[in-house]
Design an enzyme around this catalytic site. Structure first.
Site, PDB file in Angstrom:
ATOM      1  N   LYS A 135       7.359  -1.008  -9.048  1.00 46.21           N
ATOM      2  CA  LYS A 135       8.742  -0.690  -9.464  1.00 46.21           C
ATOM      3  C   LYS A 135       9.312  -1.758 -10.398  1.00 46.21           C
ATOM      4  CE  LYS A 135       9.883  -0.688  -5.180  1.00 46.21           C
ATOM      5  NZ  LYS A 135       8.541  -0.794  -4.577  1.00 46.21           N
TER       6      LYS A 135
ATOM      7  N   GLY B  32       9.572  -7.580  -3.238  1.00 46.77           N
ATOM      8  CA  GLY B  32       8.944  -8.504  -4.171  1.00 46.77           C
ATOM      9  C   GLY B  32       8.537  -7.702  -5.392  1.00 46.77           C
ATOM     10  N   HIS B  33       9.226  -7.914  -6.498  1.00 43.65           N
ATOM     11  CA  HIS B  33       8.982  -7.132  -7.709  1.00 43.65           C
ATOM     12  C   HIS B  33       8.430  -8.051  -8.796  1.00 43.65           C
ATOM     13  CE1 HIS B  33      12.226  -4.017  -6.312  1.00 43.65           C
ATOM     14  NE2 HIS B  33      11.220  -4.139  -5.467  1.00 43.65           N
TER      15      HIS B  33
ATOM     16  N   GLN C 189      11.379  -1.235  -1.825  1.00 43.32           N
ATOM     17  CA  GLN C 189      10.535  -0.532  -0.850  1.00 43.32           C
ATOM     18  C   GLN C 189      10.119   0.843  -1.403  1.00 43.32           C
ATOM     19  OE1 GLN C 189      13.666  -2.095   0.662  1.00 43.32           O
ATOM     20  NE2 GLN C 189      12.325  -3.834   0.488  1.00 43.32           N
TER      21      GLN C 189
ATOM     22  N   ASP D 244       5.630  -1.481  -3.180  1.00 43.73           N
ATOM     23  CA  ASP D 244       4.689  -2.183  -4.049  1.00 43.73           C
ATOM     24  C   ASP D 244       3.985  -1.258  -5.034  1.00 43.73           C
ATOM     25  OD1 ASP D 244       5.317  -4.560  -2.717  1.00 43.73           O
ATOM     26  OD2 ASP D 244       3.816  -4.171  -1.165  1.00 43.73           O
TER      27      ASP D 244
HETATM   28  P1  GDP Z   1       6.954  -3.448  -6.628  1.00 47.82           P
HETATM   29  O1  GDP Z   1       7.320  -4.088  -5.335  1.00 47.82           O
HETATM   30  O2  GDP Z   1       6.960  -1.968  -6.560  1.00 47.82           O
HETATM   31  O3  GDP Z   1       7.748  -3.966  -7.789  1.00 47.82           O
HETATM   32  O4  GDP Z   1       5.439  -3.864  -6.901  1.00 47.82           O
HETATM   33  P2  GDP Z   1       4.821  -5.349  -6.752  1.00 47.82           P
HETATM   34  O5  GDP Z   1       5.286  -6.164  -7.917  1.00 47.82           O
HETATM   35  O6  GDP Z   1       5.053  -5.876  -5.392  1.00 47.82           O
HETATM   36  O7  GDP Z   1       3.276  -5.032  -6.833  1.00 47.82           O
HETATM   37  C1  GDP Z   1       2.705  -4.438  -7.953  1.00 47.82           C
HETATM   38  C2  GDP Z   1       1.640  -5.398  -8.521  1.00 47.82           C
HETATM   39  O8  GDP Z   1       0.815  -4.692  -9.414  1.00 47.82           O
HETATM   40  C3  GDP Z   1       2.232  -6.548  -9.302  1.00 47.82           C
HETATM   41  O9  GDP Z   1       1.414  -7.665  -9.123  1.00 47.82           O
HETATM   42  C4  GDP Z   1       2.159  -6.064 -10.738  1.00 47.82           C
HETATM   43  O10 GDP Z   1       2.055  -7.114 -11.686  1.00 47.82           O
HETATM   44  C5  GDP Z   1       0.892  -5.269 -10.708  1.00 47.82           C
HETATM   45  N1  GDP Z   1       0.851  -4.128 -11.634  1.00 47.82           N
HETATM   46  C6  GDP Z   1       1.852  -3.276 -11.954  1.00 47.82           C
HETATM   47  N2  GDP Z   1       1.399  -2.307 -12.769  1.00 47.82           N
HETATM   48  C7  GDP Z   1       0.094  -2.540 -12.946  1.00 47.82           C
HETATM   49  C8  GDP Z   1      -0.935  -1.867 -13.675  1.00 47.82           C
HETATM   50  O11 GDP Z   1      -0.751  -0.841 -14.305  1.00 47.82           O
HETATM   51  N3  GDP Z   1      -2.198  -2.412 -13.596  1.00 47.82           N
HETATM   52  C9  GDP Z   1      -2.468  -3.544 -12.901  1.00 47.82           C
HETATM   53  N4  GDP Z   1      -3.718  -3.994 -12.894  1.00 47.82           N
HETATM   54  N5  GDP Z   1      -1.519  -4.204 -12.218  1.00 47.82           N
HETATM   55  C10 GDP Z   1      -0.259  -3.706 -12.232  1.00 47.82           C
HETATM   56  P1  IMO Z   2       8.912  -3.778  -2.400  1.00 42.47           P
HETATM   57  O1  IMO Z   2      10.326  -3.580  -2.912  1.00 42.47           O
HETATM   58  C1  IMO Z   2       6.095  -3.133   0.822  1.00 42.47           C
HETATM   59  C2  IMO Z   2       7.672  -3.325   4.906  1.00 42.47           C
HETATM   60  C3  IMO Z   2       7.264  -4.468   5.786  1.00 42.47           C
HETATM   61  C4  IMO Z   2       7.305  -3.789   7.153  1.00 42.47           C
HETATM   62  C5  IMO Z   2       8.501  -2.866   7.012  1.00 42.47           C
HETATM   63  C6  IMO Z   2       9.792  -3.427   7.594  1.00 42.47           C
HETATM   64  O2  IMO Z   2       8.258  -5.002  -2.924  1.00 42.47           O
HETATM   65  O3  IMO Z   2       8.121  -2.530  -2.578  1.00 42.47           O
HETATM   66  P2  IMO Z   2      11.495  -5.301   6.776  1.00 42.47           P
HETATM   67  O4  IMO Z   2      11.295  -6.748   6.515  1.00 42.47           O
HETATM   68  O5  IMO Z   2      11.991  -4.527   5.604  1.00 42.47           O
HETATM   69  O6  IMO Z   2      12.303  -5.021   8.001  1.00 42.47           O
HETATM   70  O7  IMO Z   2      10.010  -4.740   7.131  1.00 42.47           O
HETATM   71  O8  IMO Z   2       8.673  -2.627   5.631  1.00 42.47           O
HETATM   72  N1  IMO Z   2       8.260  -3.719   3.604  1.00 42.47           N
HETATM   73  C7  IMO Z   2       7.640  -3.588   2.434  1.00 42.47           C
HETATM   74  N2  IMO Z   2       6.400  -3.169   2.139  1.00 42.47           N
HETATM   75  N3  IMO Z   2       6.938  -3.465  -0.159  1.00 42.47           N
HETATM   76  C8  IMO Z   2       8.190  -3.860   0.112  1.00 42.47           C
HETATM   77  O9  IMO Z   2       9.123  -4.069  -0.832  1.00 42.47           O
HETATM   78  C9  IMO Z   2       8.587  -3.976   1.472  1.00 42.47           C
HETATM   79  N4  IMO Z   2       9.720  -4.360   2.094  1.00 42.47           N
HETATM   80  C10 IMO Z   2       9.511  -4.182   3.405  1.00 42.47           C
HETATM   81  O10 IMO Z   2       5.986  -4.940   5.476  1.00 42.47           O
HETATM   82  O11 IMO Z   2       6.158  -3.005   7.316  1.00 42.47           O
HETATM   83 MG    MG Z   3       6.603  -5.476  -3.976  1.00 45.65          MG
END
Ligand code: GDP
Ligand code: IMO
Ligand code: MG
Length: 423
Positions: free
Chosen positions: A16, A40-41, A223, A13
């Site tokens: 990415k 979840g991206h 991840q 999270d």
């Molecule tokens: P990922 O799994 O690495 O793709 O990250 P996620 O999408 O799960 O979580 C990142 C969250 O931060 C998302 O809701 C993005 O929209 C938000 N986000 C990303 N970059 C920024 C930033 O520079 N500032 C803020 N405020 N939010 C951001």
């Molecule tokens: P993105 O790509 C954050 C965590 C789960 C749990 C562990 C194992 O959005 O960064 P799993 O279902 O993969 O067997 O769970 O890994 N986990 C993540 N945490 N971001 C993710 O993906 C994750 N995908 C799995 O919460 O601790």
């Molecule tokens: Mg994510």
């Protein structure tokens, strides 16, 4: 032309999705190389927010071919729903290519993921319950079922039956569940086969030809480093390799193709699920980070645990991935904090660790050694040039560079596509 890897340098999270979306503009192929719909991206374009779990973040650009590599595990039901979701948003998913070698997540994997977690009680990993661990377990025990198996119905049915011989014993005798019917599962999955067929490809060959034709390939990790099955905080990890080595295996290309490894790190740090977390803030400060950063899981909606940036962990990520540049996200969230802290070492029983400790128990018992840094007390979300950032914000980024030895090439100051600063 070479390929570039974008990967998470923390516990996932990191942002990415938005980073990949940025580089996808100048890429011809975007490849997800591991994981499944545990990811979840999120991508924000104008007032539109798109959350992707399996389709690579390059799908938004019509010139870009999104590829699901052989290192991924695919839940066909989820994938088809996601293709329909993006199509409903006016995005064409027809270019998507799926590796014939990718493994399928089967209904019994989802079931096992849920019941095994329940049985772990206090030792739960806090998985996403999407069947990821059980699907990879089958892959490595050589009882998995691959995307290509969908195209030989006879063999497919046999494989499901063989798998359920074993899984049903486990489900009924160990986990007290009802058995599953191989016929029903096979019928369901064979219905998905036709829908997916136009997308199934030898993706390694596709990328080989693309690279020979001077096209740009971007490899998108899911991840993060600390969730890596080999290099993460085992067993509180996912069941694949989000690290750079996993990108090569999961995409089916060689190391000579790679020209850079971009490590994505949040300006602070978060983790969802259980496991050690040295800089976790379990107080009001942590709650404020969660609220201001909107730190709730994209997939499961779970609250993410938050804390100060951990440079011991980030240096480790630089090392195990060979990160060549950092992309720091969510710097804007720190604008709300008058005083900032960054962990530069861990201390336990008088012993100081500047390298990530070999013994994981240290992570549970250590006290982070913090350096205090000044906040900047101003809104930076509209800043687009590095030199326009407040002095304290630049000092924060330069502190990261100094302690990791890696350049911060990009900083984002808001979720929207254009809210970023390249240097
Ligand atoms: P990922 O799994 O690495 O793709 O990250 P996620 O999408 O799960 O979580 C990142 C969250 O931060 C998302 O809701 C993005 O929209 C938000 N986000 C990303 N970059 C920024 C930033 O520079 N500032 C803020 N405020 N939010 C951001
Ligand atoms: P993105 O790509 C954050 C965590 C789960 C749990 C562990 C194992 O959005 O960064 P799993 O279902 O993969 O067997 O769970 O890994 N986990 C993540 N945490 N971001 C993710 O993906 C994750 N995908 C799995 O919460 O601790
Ligand atoms: Mg994510």
């Amino acid at each position: 032309m070479p390929a570039t890897i974008v990967l998470g340098a923390q516990w996932g999270d990191e942002g990415k999705g938005r980073v990949t979306d940025h580089f996808a503009e100048s890429s011809d192929y975007v490849v997800r190389y591991q994981g499944g719909n545990n990811a979840g991206h999120t991508i924000v374009v104008g007032d539109q927010k798109l959350a992707l779990s399996l389709i690579p973040s390059g799908v938004l650009y019509p010139h870009c071919v999104p590829v699901i590599g052989s290192g991924c595990v695919v839940d066909p039901k989820v994938l088809i729903a996601e293709m329909e979701m993006v199509a409903g948003r006016g995005i064409d998913p027809s270019r998507l290519r799926i590796s014939a070698n990718a493994h399928l997540i089967m209904p019994y994997h989802r079931k096992l993921d849920a019941v095994m977690e329940r049985y772990l009680g206090n030792n739960q990993i806090g998985t996403t319950k999407r069947g990821i661990g059980p699907a990879y377990t089958d892959k490595y025990s050589r009882t998995g079922i691959r995307v290509q198996d969908l195209y030989d119905p006879g063999i497919f049915r046999k494989k499901v039956e063989t798998a359920l011989d074993d899984k049903n014993r486990l489900l009924t005798r160990v986990y007290n569940q009802l058995p599953m019917d191989p016929g029903i599962i096979a019928d369901e999955y064979l219905r998905y086969a036709d829908r997916l067929l136009p997308h199934v490809a030898d993706t390694s060959l596709l990328l080989w030809e693309a690279l020979r034709a001077d096209q740009r390939v971007l490899l998108e990790g899911a991840q993060g480093t600390l969730l890596d099955i080999d290099h993460g905080t085992y067993p509180f990890v996912t069941s694949s390799n989000p690290t750079a080595g996993g990108a090569l295996v999961g995409a089916g290309i060689g190391p000579g193709e790679i020209d850079g490894v971009i490590g994505v790190a949040k300006a602070y740090i978060s983790r969802v699920g259980t496991g050690p977390f040295p800089t976790e803030l379990s107080d009001d400060l942590g709650n404020r980070m969660v609220e201001l950063g909107g730190e709730f899981g994209t997939v499961t909606g779970r609250r993410r645990r938050c804390g100060w940036l951990d440079l011991v962990a980030l240096r480790y990520a630089v090392r195990v991935n060979g990160i060549t540049q950092l992309f720091v996200t969510k710097l804007d969230i720190l604008s709300h904090f008058p005083k900032l802290q960054i962990a530069v070492a861990y201390e336990v029983d008088g012993e100081k660790f500047t390298d990530f400790p070999r013994q994981q128990s240290v992570l549970y018992h250590c006290r982070p050694v913090y350096e205090d840094l000044a906040g900047w007390n101003s809104d930076i979300s509209a800043v687009r040039r590095y030199q326009d950032l407040p002095l304290a914000a630049r000092a924060y980024l330069e502190f990261i560079e100094e302690h990791t030895g890696v350049k911060v090439g990009w900083v984002s100051v808001g979720p929207e596509r254009h809210q970023l600063i390249g240097r």
